[in-house]
Design an enzyme around this catalytic site. Structure first.
Site, PDB file in Angstrom:
ATOM      1  N   SER A  25       0.791  -1.120  -0.181  1.00 46.63           N
ATOM      2  CA  SER A  25      -0.065  -0.090   0.316  1.00 46.63           C
ATOM      3  C   SER A  25       0.609   1.218   0.054  1.00 46.63           C
ATOM      4  O   SER A  25       0.631   2.873  -0.355  1.00 46.63           O
ATOM      5  CB  SER A  25      -1.060   0.253   1.580  1.00 46.63           C
ATOM      6  OG  SER A  25      -0.265  -0.087   2.341  1.00 46.63           O
ATOM      7  N   ASP A  83       5.882  -7.289   2.375  1.00 46.87           N
ATOM      8  CA  ASP A  83       4.460  -7.522   1.331  1.00 46.87           C
ATOM      9  C   ASP A  83       5.701  -7.351   0.069  1.00 46.87           C
ATOM     10  O   ASP A  83       6.518  -6.941  -0.363  1.00 46.87           O
ATOM     11  CB  ASP A  83       4.083  -5.839   1.167  1.00 46.87           C
ATOM     12  CG  ASP A  83       2.703  -5.897   0.989  1.00 46.87           C
ATOM     13  OD1 ASP A  83       2.377  -8.301   1.064  1.00 46.87           O
ATOM     14  OD2 ASP A  83       1.691  -6.080   1.007  1.00 46.87           O
ATOM     15  N   LYS A  95       4.797 -10.975   3.361  1.00 47.25           N
ATOM     16  CA  LYS A  95       3.379 -11.742   3.223  1.00 47.25           C
ATOM     17  C   LYS A  95       3.530 -11.605   1.532  1.00 47.25           C
ATOM     18  O   LYS A  95       3.955 -11.256   1.205  1.00 47.25           O
ATOM     19  CB  LYS A  95       2.416 -10.011   3.885  1.00 47.25           C
ATOM     20  CG  LYS A  95       1.009 -10.406   3.691  1.00 47.25           C
ATOM     21  CD  LYS A  95       0.627  -9.526   4.078  1.00 47.25           C
ATOM     22  CE  LYS A  95      -0.215  -8.472   2.799  1.00 47.25           C
ATOM     23  NZ  LYS A  95      -0.244  -8.563   1.721  1.00 47.25           N
ATOM     24  N   GLU A 116      -9.014  -9.755   3.620  1.00 48.46           N
ATOM     25  CA  GLU A 116      -9.704  -8.295   3.107  1.00 48.46           C
ATOM     26  C   GLU A 116     -11.170  -8.067   2.662  1.00 48.46           C
ATOM     27  O   GLU A 116     -10.935  -9.044   2.038  1.00 48.46           O
ATOM     28  CB  GLU A 116      -8.372  -7.895   2.054  1.00 48.46           C
ATOM     29  CG  GLU A 116      -8.141  -5.736   1.875  1.00 48.46           C
ATOM     30  CD  GLU A 116      -7.490  -5.633   1.585  1.00 48.46           C
ATOM     31  OE1 GLU A 116      -6.281  -6.360   1.323  1.00 48.46           O
ATOM     32  OE2 GLU A 116      -7.579  -4.291   0.232  1.00 48.46           O
TER      33      GLU A 116
HETATM   34  O1  KIV Z   1      -0.009  -3.625   1.556  1.00 49.71           O
HETATM   35  C1  KIV Z   1      -1.322  -3.567   2.404  1.00 49.71           C
HETATM   36  O2  KIV Z   1      -0.953  -2.293   3.420  1.00 49.71           O
HETATM   37  C2  KIV Z   1      -1.932  -5.289   2.832  1.00 49.71           C
HETATM   38  C3  KIV Z   1      -3.029  -4.768   3.993  1.00 49.71           C
HETATM   39  C4  KIV Z   1      -4.347  -3.483   3.550  1.00 49.71           C
HETATM   40  C5  KIV Z   1      -2.758  -6.000   4.805  1.00 49.71           C
HETATM   41  O3  KIV Z   1      -1.872  -5.641   2.106  1.00 49.71           O
END
Ligand code: KIV
Length: 257
Positions: free
Chosen positions: A26, A64, A94, A163
Site C-alpha cells: 500500500s 509485503d 506476506k 481483506e
Molecule cells: O499493503 C497493505 O497495506 C496490505 C494490507 C491492507 C493488509 O496488504
C-alpha cells in the site's frame, strides 16, 4: 497489526506495543502517489522495510512481496523473500493468493521464512477484480475463500489476512482454520485486525475505505500548521530570536573592517 513505511512511525507503533508491523505494498498508494499497488518494486519495498526495521524493537516486521515478485518461478520467489529477511531485516513476508500461491508459500516456509497469506480482496489483482470492492459474496467465491484459507494453512502460512469479505464469512473461516486470521474490512470475528496507518490517521485524503475509522484527520492538522508557517514567514513573524543562533559581535565587526 498496523502498516508502516518509515522509521519514525514504526517507532511509535512499536512503543505502543502493537505486535506486528506490515510494510505493505500500500506504500505505492499512500506514500508514493500511485493509483494502485502494482508499480511498487522490490527496491521500493526493501528501502522502506529497512527504515521500519530501524524504528522497531519488539514488533515482528512483515515485508509485503510486490506484484510479480513471486509468480515467475519458485526460485525467483525464494530469492525475493530472502532479500526481505537478509537485506532488509524483516522477520516474515506476506504474499497474495490462496490455492494458487500455496506451493510458493510452502517452499518459502521450508527455507525458514515465516509467510503470512492474504486472500479476499487482493489489490495486486485489482484489474481482474474490477476495483476495490467487497469480495466472496456468492456461493462459489465464498467456498473458494475457505479453500484458499485451508490451502495456505496446509502450506505452512503462520497467519492469513482476510481483506474486504463479509463479516460472517470471515468469522467462519476463522473458526475453520487453526492459524490466526487478521481482518481488514472483514469484521470483528477475525483473530486480529490490520489497518493502513494513513487511513486511521487521516493522512491520505484521496480514498477513505469504508472499513477504516479515522481517529484523527492529520491532513487538516498538517494543512493548518503549514498555512501558519507560510503566513508567518511572509509577514516576518518567523523566525524569532528564540529560533536563531548568536555569535561574538566582535568577530562580526572584524569582518567588515
Ligand atoms: O499493503 C497493505 O497495506 C496490505 C494490507 C491492507 C493488509 O496488504
Amino acid at each position: 497489526m498496523l502498516t508502516s513505511y518509515d522509521c519514525v512511525t514504526a517507532r511509535i507503533i512499536d512503543e505502543v506495543g502493537i505486535p506486528l508491523i506490515l510494510v505493505g505494498d500500500s506504500l505505492g498508494m499512500v506514500v508514493l502517489g500511485y493509483e494502485t499497488t502494482i508499480p511498487v518494486t522490490m527496491e521500493d519495498m526493501l528501502h522502506h522495510t529497512k527504515a521500519v526495521v530501524r524504528g522497531s524493537k519488539q514488533a515482528m516486521i512483515i515485508g509485503d512481496m510486490p506484484f510479480m515478485t513471486y509468480h515467475f518461478s519458485i526460485p525467483d520467489a525464494l530469492k525475493n523473500a530472502a532479500r526481505f529477511i537478509q537485506e532488509a531485516g524483516a522477520q516474515a513476508v506476506k504474499l497474495e493468493g490462496g490455492v494458487h500461491a500455496a506451493e510458493t508459500v510452502q517452499r518459502i516456509v521450508q527455507c525458514g521464512i515465516p509467510v503470512m497469506g492474504h486472500i479476499g480482496l487482493t489489490p495486486q489483482s485489482i484489474h481482474q477484480l474490477g476495483g476495490f470492492k467487497v469480495q466472496c459474496k456468492t456461493r462459489e467465491t465464498a467456498a473458494n475463500l475457505l479453500k484458499d484459507a485451508r490451502a495456505l494453512e496446509t502450506a505452512g502460512a503462520f497467519a492469513i489476512v482476510l481483506e474486504a469479505v463479509p463479516t460472517p464469512l470471515a468469522a467462519l473461516v476463522t473458526r475453520e482454520i487453526n492459524i490466526p486470521t487478521i481482518g481488514i474490512g472483514a469484521g470483528a470475528g477475525c483473530d486480529g485486525q490490520v489497518q493502513v496507518i494513513n487511513d486511521i490517521l487521516g493522512s491520505f485524503a484521496d480514498l477513505v475505505p469504508k472499513h477504516a475509522k479515522q481517529y484523527i484527520k492529520l491532513t487538516d492538522v498538517m494543512s493548518k500548521a503549514i498555512t501558519e508557517y507560510y503566513s508567518e514567514v511572509k509577514t516576518g513573524k518567523f523566525p524569532t530570536d528564540e529560533h536563531s543562533f548568536h555569535m561574538d559581535e566582535s568577530i562580526l565587526a572584524e569582518l567588515t573592517k
